[in-house]
Scaffold this motif. Structure first.
Motif, PDB file in Angstrom:
ATOM      1  N   UNK A  28       0.816  -1.222   0.000  1.00 13.26           N
ATOM      2  CA  UNK A  28       0.000   0.000   0.000  1.00 13.26           C
ATOM      3  C   UNK A  28       0.849   1.272   0.000  1.00 13.26           C
ATOM      4  N   UNK A  29       2.124   1.153  -0.304  1.00 13.37           N
ATOM      5  CA  UNK A  29       3.052   2.282  -0.365  1.00 13.37           C
ATOM      6  C   UNK A  29       3.042   3.117   0.917  1.00 13.37           C
ATOM      7  N   UNK A  30       2.755   2.484   2.037  1.00 11.25           N
ATOM      8  CA  UNK A  30       2.760   3.174   3.324  1.00 11.25           C
ATOM      9  C   UNK A  30       1.670   4.219   3.476  1.00 11.25           C
ATOM     10  N   UNK A  31       0.638   4.157   2.662  1.00 10.08           N
ATOM     11  CA  UNK A  31      -0.406   5.183   2.644  1.00 10.08           C
ATOM     12  C   UNK A  31      -1.388   5.103   3.808  1.00 10.08           C
ATOM     13  N   UNK A  32      -1.585   3.922   4.364  1.00 14.33           N
ATOM     14  CA  UNK A  32      -2.633   3.781   5.381  1.00 14.33           C
ATOM     15  C   UNK A  32      -2.127   4.191   6.760  1.00 14.33           C
ATOM     16  N   UNK A  33      -3.066   4.613   7.587  1.00 22.17           N
ATOM     17  CA  UNK A  33      -2.762   4.933   8.973  1.00 22.17           C
ATOM     18  C   UNK A  33      -2.874   3.669   9.812  1.00 22.17           C
ATOM     19  N   UNK A  34      -1.999   3.531  10.798  1.00 24.14           N
ATOM     20  CA  UNK A  34      -2.023   2.338  11.635  1.00 24.14           C
ATOM     21  C   UNK A  34      -3.368   2.237  12.357  1.00 24.14           C
ATOM     22  N   UNK A  35      -4.060   1.094  12.208  1.00 25.44           N
ATOM     23  CA  UNK A  35      -5.350   0.926  12.872  1.00 25.44           C
ATOM     24  C   UNK A  35      -5.163   0.409  14.293  1.00 25.44           C
ATOM     25  N   UNK A  91      -3.308 -14.173   7.339  1.00 27.75           N
ATOM     26  CA  UNK A  91      -4.113 -14.058   6.125  1.00 27.75           C
ATOM     27  C   UNK A  91      -5.402 -13.283   6.383  1.00 27.75           C
ATOM     28  N   UNK A  92      -6.012 -13.506   7.549  1.00 29.86           N
ATOM     29  CA  UNK A  92      -7.214 -12.745   7.915  1.00 29.86           C
ATOM     30  C   UNK A  92      -6.855 -11.257   8.022  1.00 29.86           C
ATOM     31  N   UNK A  93      -5.720 -10.946   8.650  1.00 37.43           N
ATOM     32  CA  UNK A  93      -5.282  -9.558   8.754  1.00 37.43           C
ATOM     33  C   UNK A  93      -5.076  -8.940   7.371  1.00 37.43           C
ATOM     34  N   UNK A  94      -4.415  -9.657   6.483  1.00 38.10           N
ATOM     35  CA  UNK A  94      -4.171  -9.139   5.135  1.00 38.10           C
ATOM     36  C   UNK A  94      -5.497  -8.877   4.416  1.00 38.10           C
ATOM     37  N   UNK A  95      -6.452  -9.764   4.584  1.00 38.14           N
ATOM     38  CA  UNK A  95      -7.797  -9.584   4.025  1.00 38.14           C
ATOM     39  C   UNK A  95      -8.433  -8.305   4.571  1.00 38.14           C
ATOM     40  N   UNK A  96      -8.375  -8.128   5.890  1.00 40.16           N
ATOM     41  CA  UNK A  96      -8.983  -6.946   6.508  1.00 40.16           C
ATOM     42  C   UNK A  96      -8.255  -5.663   6.107  1.00 40.16           C
ATOM     43  N   UNK A  97      -6.971  -5.771   5.824  1.00 42.48           N
ATOM     44  CA  UNK A  97      -6.225  -4.602   5.354  1.00 42.48           C
ATOM     45  C   UNK A  97      -6.741  -4.109   4.007  1.00 42.48           C
ATOM     46  N   UNK A  98      -7.226  -5.017   3.175  1.00 43.14           N
ATOM     47  CA  UNK A  98      -7.810  -4.582   1.902  1.00 43.14           C
ATOM     48  C   UNK A  98      -9.069  -3.762   2.175  1.00 43.14           C
ATOM     49  N   UNK A  99      -9.872  -4.192   3.140  1.00 38.88           N
ATOM     50  CA  UNK A  99     -11.049  -3.398   3.519  1.00 38.88           C
ATOM     51  C   UNK A  99     -10.606  -2.033   4.056  1.00 38.88           C
ATOM     52  N   UNK A 100      -9.566  -2.004   4.868  1.00 42.62           N
ATOM     53  CA  UNK A 100      -9.058  -0.738   5.384  1.00 42.62           C
ATOM     54  C   UNK A 100      -8.617   0.171   4.232  1.00 42.62           C
TER      55      UNK A 100
END
Length: 141
Positions: A28-35, A91-100
Motif C-alpha cells: 500500500x506504499x505506506x499510505x494507510x494509517x495504523x489501525x 491471512x485474515x489480517x491481510x484480508x482486513x487490510x484490503x477493507x481498510x
C-alpha cells in the motif's frame, strides 16, 4: 496498546502490528494509517475478522480478529498447530487490510458486494501476484 497488554495479547498483537506495518509498506506504499488491531469477536458470529473506519472508542480505523483462531478453539482451526493458526490469522489480517485500504484510500467500500466486489478482488489479485498465488475470480452461478 502493546505496552499495557497482557502477555498473550502482547505476543500476538505485537506480531500482527509488525505484519501490518510491513504489508502497509509492501502493498500500500505506506499510505494507510495504523489501525487499532483487536483480538476480539467480530460484529458477525460467522466472520473471522472485520474492519471498521472508526474504533469502538472513537479512534481511527479498527481491525478485529477472532481470538479463537489463535487459541485453536475455532472449528476451522482445531486440528492445526500454532504456527499454522498464526499464518491463518496473518491471512485474515491481510484480508482486513484490503477493507481498510478501500475505506481510507479509495473510498469505495463496495457495500452492495458486502465489501468483496471488483475493487476488492483486484487488490487481492495484485497482492496475490506478488505472493505467487493464483488469481481469485468471481464465481459464476
Amino acid at each position: 496498546v502493546i505496552t499495557v497488554a497482557e502477555p498473550w495479547h502482547r505476543e500476538h498483537l505485537g506480531h500482527l502490528y509488525k505484519c501490518w506495518a510491513k504489508w502497509n509498506n509492501d502493498y500500500y506504499q505506506g499510505e494507510m494509517l495504523e489501525p487499532y488491531i483487536l483480538l476480539n469477536e467480530p460484529s458477525n458470529p460467522r466472520r473471522l475478522g472485520d474492519c471498521g473506519p472508526v474504533s469502538g472508542f472513537g479512534g481511527h480505523s479498527q481491525i478485529r480478529i477472532r481470538p479463537s483462531l489463535i487459541r485453536g478453539t475455532h472449528p476451522a482451526v482445531t486440528r492445526w498447530t500454532l504456527p499454522a493458526r498464526v499464518r491463518y490469522v496473518e491471512d485474515v489480517l491481510l484480508h482486513e487490510m484490503i477493507h481498510q485500504w478501500q475505506q481510507e484510500i479509495t473510498g469505495k467500500r463496495e457495500e452492495s458486494y458486502h465489501g468483496h466486489g471488483p475493487g476488492f478482488k483486484a487488490k487481492c489479485n495484485e497482492i496475490g501476484a506478488v505472493l505467487g498465488l493464483p488469481p481469485v475470480r468471481t464465481e459464476v452461478v
